[in-house]
Scaffold this motif. Structure first.
Motif, short mmCIF file in Angstrom:
data_model
loop_
_atom_site.label_atom_id
_atom_site.label_comp_id
_atom_site.label_asym_id
_atom_site.label_seq_id
_atom_site.Cartn_x
_atom_site.Cartn_y
_atom_site.Cartn_z
N GLY A 87 -0.36 74.94 -71.86
CA GLY A 87 -1.36 74.31 -71.00
C GLY A 87 -2.71 74.15 -71.67
O GLY A 87 -3.74 74.00 -71.00
N ILE A 88 -2.73 74.16 -73.00
CA ILE A 88 -3.98 74.03 -73.75
C ILE A 88 -4.16 72.57 -74.18
O ILE A 88 -3.29 71.99 -74.83
CB ILE A 88 -3.96 74.95 -74.99
CG1 ILE A 88 -3.76 76.40 -74.56
CG2 ILE A 88 -5.25 74.79 -75.78
CD1 ILE A 88 -3.58 77.36 -75.73
N HIS A 89 -5.28 71.98 -73.82
CA HIS A 89 -5.56 70.59 -74.16
C HIS A 89 -6.06 70.49 -75.60
O HIS A 89 -6.92 71.26 -76.02
CB HIS A 89 -6.61 70.01 -73.20
CG HIS A 89 -6.16 70.01 -71.77
ND1 HIS A 89 -5.20 69.15 -71.29
CD2 HIS A 89 -6.55 70.77 -70.71
CE1 HIS A 89 -5.00 69.37 -70.00
NE2 HIS A 89 -5.81 70.35 -69.62
N CYS A 90 -5.51 69.54 -76.33
CA CYS A 90 -5.85 69.39 -77.74
C CYS A 90 -6.58 68.08 -78.04
O CYS A 90 -6.72 67.69 -79.19
CB CYS A 90 -4.58 69.47 -78.59
SG CYS A 90 -3.70 71.05 -78.45
N GLU A 91 -7.01 67.39 -76.99
CA GLU A 91 -7.76 66.15 -77.20
C GLU A 91 -9.14 66.46 -77.77
O GLU A 91 -9.74 67.49 -77.48
CB GLU A 91 -7.92 65.38 -75.88
CG GLU A 91 -6.61 64.90 -75.26
CD GLU A 91 -5.89 65.98 -74.48
OE1 GLU A 91 -6.44 67.11 -74.35
OE2 GLU A 91 -4.76 65.73 -74.02
N TRP A 151 2.60 71.17 -80.07
CA TRP A 151 3.51 71.19 -78.92
C TRP A 151 3.53 72.57 -78.28
O TRP A 151 3.66 72.70 -77.07
CB TRP A 151 4.91 70.78 -79.38
CG TRP A 151 4.97 69.38 -79.91
CD1 TRP A 151 4.16 68.34 -79.56
CD2 TRP A 151 5.86 68.88 -80.91
NE1 TRP A 151 4.49 67.22 -80.28
CE2 TRP A 151 5.53 67.50 -81.11
CE3 TRP A 151 6.89 69.42 -81.67
CZ2 TRP A 151 6.20 66.70 -82.03
CZ3 TRP A 151 7.56 68.62 -82.58
CH2 TRP A 151 7.22 67.27 -82.74
N VAL A 153 -6.50 69.58 -85.51
CA VAL A 153 -6.67 70.68 -84.57
C VAL A 153 -6.57 71.98 -85.36
O VAL A 153 -5.67 72.12 -86.20
CB VAL A 153 -5.60 70.65 -83.46
CG1 VAL A 153 -5.76 71.85 -82.53
CG2 VAL A 153 -5.69 69.35 -82.66
N GLN A 167 0.41 72.82 -76.18
CA GLN A 167 0.56 72.01 -74.97
C GLN A 167 1.46 72.71 -73.95
O GLN A 167 1.22 72.61 -72.74
CB GLN A 167 1.11 70.64 -75.35
CG GLN A 167 0.12 69.78 -76.13
CD GLN A 167 0.71 68.49 -76.63
OE1 GLN A 167 1.94 68.33 -76.71
NE2 GLN A 167 -0.14 67.53 -76.99
#
Length: 218
Positions: A165-169, A159, A146, A162
């Motif tokens: 509220g930020i998606h890291c997928e 972390w 990332v 996250q």
């Protein structure tokens, strides 16, 4: 130079003024003719000029003293040893690195994130400073796939994202500005703000930096 010199400068001026006032009190007690308003005003102007002159002389000697100088070539930023001009700019900016010592550092010029080479960020300094080379992907030795502003971030930073509220997928690459606004690399619209109240708590727990002064937290 740095804020240390600002504090030292104020101390020098206060000391000079105290000593001058002490001399004035002694002199005025000996010279009774020294009591007209005009003369006192003239003397006050002269005393201010004297303090300013003496202060500049002392500070000039203090700053030029070799003991107080950090050798610029011993400070590396983004794989580049700094010039004296870059070092002065780095130390005199609005938010300079704290306790700067000889060593190798990485600097994200877009967000202002700053850290020791191979480690997570330790501070947020002034952004857009023309010091060092362009940041490298492996600057902080992250192993997350990332990215923020071309740097592969560390696990604690995942972390932090996250918590915001930020998606890291999907191994995303983000573009984060100095004010905390973020967007996906290549996109032209802002998705949100990174620096939120709940993120501050996470940053404290993970020993990550958080902006000291924010216009508005959400």
């Amino acid at each position: 130079m740095s804020r240390i010199y600002d504090n030292w400068e104020r101390l020098v001026r206060a000391t000079l003024k105290r000593d001058l006032l002490r001399q004035l009190a002694l002199q005025s007690s000996m010279e009774s003719s020294f009591n007209s308003t005009a003369t006192q005003s003239d003397f006050s102007d002269d005393s201010d000029n004297y303090i300013e002159f003496a202060q500049k002389q002392i500070m000039s000697s203090e700053i030029s003293c070799g003991v107080n100088q950090l050798p610029p070539d011993l400070v590396w930023v983004n794989s580049k040893p700094l010039s004296i001009e870059e070092l002065v700019l780095l130390q005199s900016c609005l938010n300079p690195p704290k306790k700067l010592r000889p060593g190798r550092y990485w600097y994200d010029k877009v967000s202002g994130l700053w850290g020791k080479e191979g480690e997570k960020p330790i501070q947020i300094i002034s952004a857009d400073l023309p010091v060092g080379y362009r940041i490298q992907q492996g600057a902080s030795n992250g192993k997350t796939n990332v990215f923020i502003n071309n740097r592969e971030i560390t696990r604690p930073e995942i972390w932090m994202l996250q918590a915001a509220g930020i998606h890291c997928e999907g191994n995303p690459s983000f573009w984060v500005s100095a004010d905390g606004s973020y967007q996906l690399e290549g996109m032209n619209y802002v998705l949100g703000k990174l620096w939120k109240t709940k993120v501050k708590i996470v940053c404290l727990a993970l020993s990550l930096p958080f902006p000291k002064k924010q216009m508005k937290l959400t």
